[in-house]
Design a protein around this motif. Structure first.
Motif, short mmCIF file in Angstrom:
data_model
loop_
_atom_site.label_atom_id
_atom_site.label_comp_id
_atom_site.label_asym_id
_atom_site.label_seq_id
_atom_site.Cartn_x
_atom_site.Cartn_y
_atom_site.Cartn_z
N CYS A 13 -1.79 -4.69 -11.52
CA CYS A 13 -1.88 -5.32 -12.84
C CYS A 13 -2.94 -4.64 -13.69
N ILE A 14 -4.07 -4.33 -13.12
CA ILE A 14 -5.13 -3.70 -13.89
C ILE A 14 -4.74 -2.29 -14.26
N LEU A 15 -4.09 -1.60 -13.32
CA LEU A 15 -3.61 -0.25 -13.60
C LEU A 15 -2.68 -0.26 -14.81
N GLY A 16 -1.76 -1.20 -14.79
CA GLY A 16 -0.80 -1.26 -15.89
C GLY A 16 -1.35 -1.94 -17.12
N GLY A 17 -2.42 -2.72 -16.93
CA GLY A 17 -2.97 -3.45 -18.06
C GLY A 17 -2.68 -4.93 -17.95
N LEU A 18 -3.73 -5.71 -17.74
CA LEU A 18 -3.57 -7.16 -17.58
C LEU A 18 -2.92 -7.75 -18.83
N GLY A 19 -1.84 -8.46 -18.63
CA GLY A 19 -1.20 -9.10 -19.77
C GLY A 19 0.04 -8.37 -20.23
N SER A 20 0.26 -7.17 -19.71
CA SER A 20 1.43 -6.43 -20.17
C SER A 20 2.49 -6.39 -19.07
N PHE A 21 3.69 -6.80 -19.36
CA PHE A 21 4.74 -6.80 -18.36
C PHE A 21 5.23 -5.39 -18.05
N THR A 22 5.37 -4.60 -19.10
CA THR A 22 5.73 -3.20 -18.88
C THR A 22 4.69 -2.54 -18.01
N GLY A 23 3.45 -2.88 -18.28
CA GLY A 23 2.36 -2.30 -17.53
C GLY A 23 2.46 -2.64 -16.05
N ALA A 24 2.69 -3.92 -15.76
CA ALA A 24 2.79 -4.33 -14.36
C ALA A 24 3.90 -3.55 -13.66
N LEU A 25 5.03 -3.42 -14.33
CA LEU A 25 6.16 -2.67 -13.76
C LEU A 25 5.78 -1.22 -13.47
N THR A 26 5.31 -0.57 -14.53
CA THR A 26 4.95 0.84 -14.39
C THR A 26 3.90 1.03 -13.32
N GLY A 27 2.86 0.23 -13.41
CA GLY A 27 1.77 0.32 -12.43
C GLY A 27 2.28 0.16 -11.02
N ALA A 28 3.21 -0.79 -10.85
CA ALA A 28 3.73 -1.05 -9.50
C ALA A 28 4.42 0.17 -8.94
N PHE A 29 5.26 0.80 -9.75
CA PHE A 29 5.99 1.96 -9.23
C PHE A 29 5.05 3.13 -8.98
N VAL A 30 4.08 3.29 -9.88
CA VAL A 30 3.09 4.36 -9.66
C VAL A 30 2.40 4.14 -8.32
N MET A 31 1.93 2.90 -8.15
CA MET A 31 1.22 2.54 -6.94
C MET A 31 2.08 2.77 -5.70
N GLY A 32 3.32 2.33 -5.77
CA GLY A 32 4.21 2.45 -4.62
C GLY A 32 4.41 3.90 -4.23
N ILE A 33 4.63 4.71 -5.24
CA ILE A 33 4.89 6.13 -4.95
C ILE A 33 3.63 6.82 -4.45
N VAL A 34 2.51 6.54 -5.10
CA VAL A 34 1.26 7.14 -4.64
C VAL A 34 0.98 6.74 -3.20
N GLU A 35 1.21 5.47 -2.91
CA GLU A 35 0.94 4.98 -1.57
C GLU A 35 1.86 5.65 -0.56
N SER A 36 3.13 5.78 -0.93
CA SER A 36 4.08 6.38 0.00
C SER A 36 3.73 7.83 0.28
N PHE A 37 3.47 8.58 -0.76
CA PHE A 37 3.11 9.98 -0.56
C PHE A 37 1.77 10.11 0.13
N GLY A 38 0.85 9.21 -0.23
CA GLY A 38 -0.45 9.22 0.43
C GLY A 38 -0.32 9.01 1.92
N SER A 39 0.48 8.02 2.29
CA SER A 39 0.67 7.75 3.72
C SER A 39 1.30 8.94 4.41
N TYR A 40 2.24 9.59 3.72
CA TYR A 40 2.95 10.73 4.31
C TYR A 40 1.99 11.89 4.57
N PHE A 41 1.14 12.17 3.61
CA PHE A 41 0.29 13.34 3.75
C PHE A 41 -1.02 13.05 4.47
N ILE A 42 -1.60 11.89 4.21
CA ILE A 42 -2.91 11.63 4.79
C ILE A 42 -2.85 10.64 5.96
#
Lengths: 292, 310, 243
Positions: A234-263
């Motif tokens: 939520c903070i990544l995308g911006g508290l109060g913004s629905f688009t933000g929560a969506l975008t932030g979530a996907f960013v987070m998910g992908i970063v996490e997935s790639f992070g887990s894969y490499f590190i």
């Protein structure tokens, strides 16, 4: 190598979609009534454990449990709103006070849920054994669980988007998030919408929990971890913004997935926390947000 | 509430009493005293920053865990004497607080709370990874010679924490914090460098749980990530303070004493049951008794007083 | 040169609250700031005091730039303000409220001295009998005077007052006007004051600035301002400009 990358990407999208469900619920609650629900992840965890219980005790298909959980959590959320939040709003003389009181009270709720879970299910890991097949999408192997989770999550997110933009209640919610006073003046029944919103927010978390339980083993302490993920998104995308929560979530998910894969998964929590700090240092209002 | 000379005498009396009975008490009583003092240090130190400024720190236990691990490492790897290790552990905790605070205290309170909420998980993960690298589940520390000594040291730390609160309340820091709590932007308009005072108070408040962590490592002779990075301790810090009355010197003391005795008397073997009750109770307290016990007492006595004047 | 604001622009979302607003004060005068609601008067004060940051433009105080300085630094430099809706700390006494301003002022006083200053100011604004009362138990009028005392406790060179007189009954209003006069002479302060009560503006101001939609539309002596065509139009409408 390419196939690996696509697989990791798909997994990232799945996690992202689930995070989107959880985060959007959190965001909804904050946007509409200025309450930071630090028990949100614990409620997701509750959804996860209930699914496990229904499966083990009554052999209920997790997808059916999902519907049950929605049916349980909406009234449950309404009850929490009526018992706790309404009173908080009533006794607070400023937005800061609402945030202060709700933080403490919901932290208490988080502890309450976690200790209940520990009493009921102990601290061991539980796994949901269901959908144990594999799907082959032109060379890309995806577990059935992940595929179903991805589908359900995407459907959930999409339906919520439609709900928010096409229905009266959805528009009322957006109106209240933008300007509560104006919404009241426009005749929107804020209290009733608040009640419903909290119920919806909670059930989104519950559904997120069900889906996460399909993929990961669960234990009570996960509640806090999921809450932090949701808050970070939520903070990544911006508290109060629905688009933000969506975008932030996907960013987070992908970063996490790639992070887990490499590190590897061991530093996952640390990485996501550092992401949070980074956002707070650079642009606290997040990508799209209006800030606190 | 300006304390009268009587409350000072009472407090002194209690301390003298404690000092006297500790060495002669059974192991059970000593453990009870130690646990109570632990809760008191948690609560009073949380109160120093969060109670006065209104910034809710949700990760107070992080400093306990960091202090414990730093001290344990110094004792076992560097061969430092426990007392010094404990103090360095406390300083390390303060340094951590200053670093995190440096980032997050420039923002509004909700962001601070979120950042502190996740801080504990991060350090738990770091500790877990460290243990994995070492191939052990936890750290074994040469134990403290006697439980009575644990109690005495805990008593000293508790006293220092409460006294620090007392002096801070009457200093510029105290006045700055309560102004911040009332309205931060107005406080800035009065010439208060809010960031500076928040940072100082946060660092001070984190020193004591850090010390306590080191003491705990010495006392328990064994620490592992899950026993020292327990979110439940953060919660205890909050509720014991709030119950007694945040933003006061004696609130945490009274709150902890009463609730600790209450826990002991009820003696449910499942600690999770207490947490259930406390989790629910905190909502009741915030909604119906936000100033805690001390606030309720003040309210009652001032209403009684106004009746007397007639 | 005491204060200079040049081409200040402040936006809130789509609303342009300050539209290239400029003012200047060269001496310790009383400057009345008037204008219809929403003209940007409070926003201007908020920007000068550092409560808000300007989007563009320059603010200079005592020959140094204070644009975008943090609010507490600006306060230490000698600018104080009151609030349209008074905001004292409700849970502490009147005396404590005033003392806090003194404690953190440019003189960096110690606690004892701060209390001495506070006692004096509490007496000045007429709240001596209420000095030990909790601020939340005061009436609105008393809170306004408390706000004023607290602003003064920071030992300012420029005091900005936001609607003190509005809401006071005639007796209180008279007290307030006399108080402002007294403050101005005793402390040699420059004062900007926002006010809707025209009689107070006329009596107190050396000079008046009229704002409308974020801009300055008139400036001059009080007696000239009320006859200014633009001002009349803005307050009463075009039909009255021939009066």
């Amino acid at each position: 190598m390419l196939l690996d990358i696509i697989q990791v990407l798909l997994f990232g999208l799945t996690i992202g979609a689930i995070y989107a469900l959880v985060a959007v619920g959190l965001n909804l609650i904050f946007g509409v009534m200025n309450v930071l629900n630090v028990a949100h992840g614990d409620i997701a965890m509750l959804g996860a454990y209930l699914t496990y219980w229904f499966l083990v005790l009554f052999n209920v298909n997790p997808l059916i449990s999902l519907l049950l959980i929605i049916a349980i959590f909406i009234p449950l959320g309404a009850a929490i709103y009526i018992l706790l939040i309404r009173k908080i709003i009533h006794i607070s003389s400023s937005v800061e006070e609402i945030i202060f009181s709700s933080l403490i009270i919901f932290f208490g709720l988080s502890i309450f849920i976690e200790s209940s879970a520990l009493l009921a299910w102990k601290a061991d890991f539980r796994s949901i054994i269901y959908f144990e097949g594999m799907i082959n999408l032109g060379g890309i192997l995806l577990s059935e669980k992940t595929f179903i989770a991805l589908l359900v999550a995407l459907i959930g997110v999409f339906s919520f988007e439609v709900f928010l933009t096409r229905t009266y209640i959805g528009k009322a919610i957006r109106a209240i998030s933008q300007n509560r006073v104006a919404a009241i003046l426009m005749g929107i029944p804020v209290d009733r919408i608040n009640t419903l919103s909290f119920g919806i927010g909670i059930s989104l978390a519950g559904v997120g929990g069900v889906l996460l339980a399909l993929i990961y083993p669960i234990y009570p302490a996960l509640g806090v971890t999921w809450t932090m993920r949701g808050l970070t998104v939520c903070i990544l995308g911006g508290l109060g913004s629905f688009t933000g929560a969506l975008t932030g979530a996907f960013v987070m998910g992908i970063v996490e997935s790639f992070g887990s894969y490499f590190i590897g998964t061991a530093w996952r929590d640390v990485i996501s926390y550092l992401m949070l700090l980074l956002v707070l240092v650079l642009k606290p209002s997040g990508m799209f947000g209006k800030g606190v | 509430m300006k304390s009268s000379i009587y409350s000072w005498i009472l407090a002194l009396g209690c301390i003298v009493l404690l000092v006297a009975i500790i060495p002669f008490s059974s192991g059970y009583i000593q453990t009870f005293i130690f646990n109570t003092l632990m809760f008191l240090i948690f609560a009073a130190s949380w109160n120093i920053f969060s109670g006065y400024s209104g910034y809710v720190s949700l990760g107070h236990v992080t400093f306990f865990g960091v202090g414990a691990y730093v001290a344990a490492f110094l004792i076992t790897k560097a061969g430092l004497a426990p007392p010094i290790s404990i103090i360095i552990g406390g300083l390390a905790a303060s340094a951590l607080a200053a670093s995190i605070g440096g980032v997050v205290l420039r923002l509004r309170g909700a962001y601070f709370s979120i950042a502190t909420f996740g801080l504990n998980e991060v350090f738990k993960t770091i500790a877990v990874n460290m243990q994995k690298a070492e191939g052990t589940l936890g750290i074994v520390v040469p134990p403290i010679p006697s439980r009575a000594l644990s109690c005495y040291i805990a008593l000293i730390i508790a006293l220092i924490t409460v006294l620090t609160t007392f002096f801070m309340e009457r200093s510029r820091i105290g006045y700055a914090l309560i102004s911040i709590r009332a309205d931060e932007k107005v406080a800035e308009g009065l010439g208060i460098n809010t960031f500076k005072y928040k940072l100082i108070a946060y660092a001070i408040g984190s020193f004591f749980p850090g010390l306590l962590g080191g003491l705990f490592a010495w006392h328990a002779a064994y620490i592992d990530p899950h026993s020292v990075f327990t979110p439940f301790y953060s919660f205890y810090s909050m509720i014991f303070s709030i119950f007694g009355g945040v933003g006061t010197v004696l609130g945490p003391v009274i709150g902890t004493t009463i609730l600790s005795i209450f826990q002991e008397l009820l003696w449910a073997r499942l600690s999770y049951l207490y947490l259930l009750i406390y989790g629910a109770a905190v909502a009741v307290i915030i909604l119906y008794m936000p100033k805690g016990l001390l606030g309720a007492v003040k309210y009652v006595s001032s209403t009684l007083l106004s009746k007397k004047v007639r | 040169m005491i204060l200079e604001v040049k081409d200040a622009i402040k936006k809130f979302g789509g609303i342009l609250a300050l539209n290239k607003m400029s003012i200047s004060m060269d001496s310790a005068e009383i400057l009345g700031l008037v204008g219809p609601n929403g003209a940007g008067k409070t926003t201007l004060i908020n920007c000068i005091s550092g409560y808000y940051k300007l989007d563009s433009g320059v603010i200079r105080f005592m020959n140094r730039s204070i644009t975008n300085l943090p609010a507490h630094v600006i306060s230490r430099l000698g600018i104080a303000r009151t609030y349209q809706i008074p905001r004292p700390n409700p849970d502490i006494t009147v005396l404590d409220n005033v003392m806090i301003g003194a404690l953190f002022s440019q003189d960096q006083r110690n606690i004892r001295d701060a209390y001495v200053v506070a006692e004096g100011l509490v007496k000045l604004v007429g709240l001596s009998t209420k000095r030990e009362s909790l601020a939340k138990n005061l009436t609105l009028v008393e809170k306004k005077f408390l706000d004023l005392a607290r602003a003064l406790s920071t030992n300012p060179k420029l005091l900005m007052i936001d609607e003190l007189i509005a809401g006071l009954n005639p007796v209180e209003a008279e007290q307030a006007i006399n108080l402002i006069k007294k403050i101005r002479y005793d402390y040699d302060l420059a004062i900007i004051f926002i006010e809707h009560v025209m009689s107070a503006v006329m009596r107190l101001s050396d000079r008046v600035i009229v704002m409308h939609e974020g801009k300055k539309i008139a400036e001059g002596a009080p007696t000239d301002i009320i006859r200014d065509e633009k001002v009349v139009e803005v307050y009463l409408g075009r039909g009255y400009t021939h009066a």
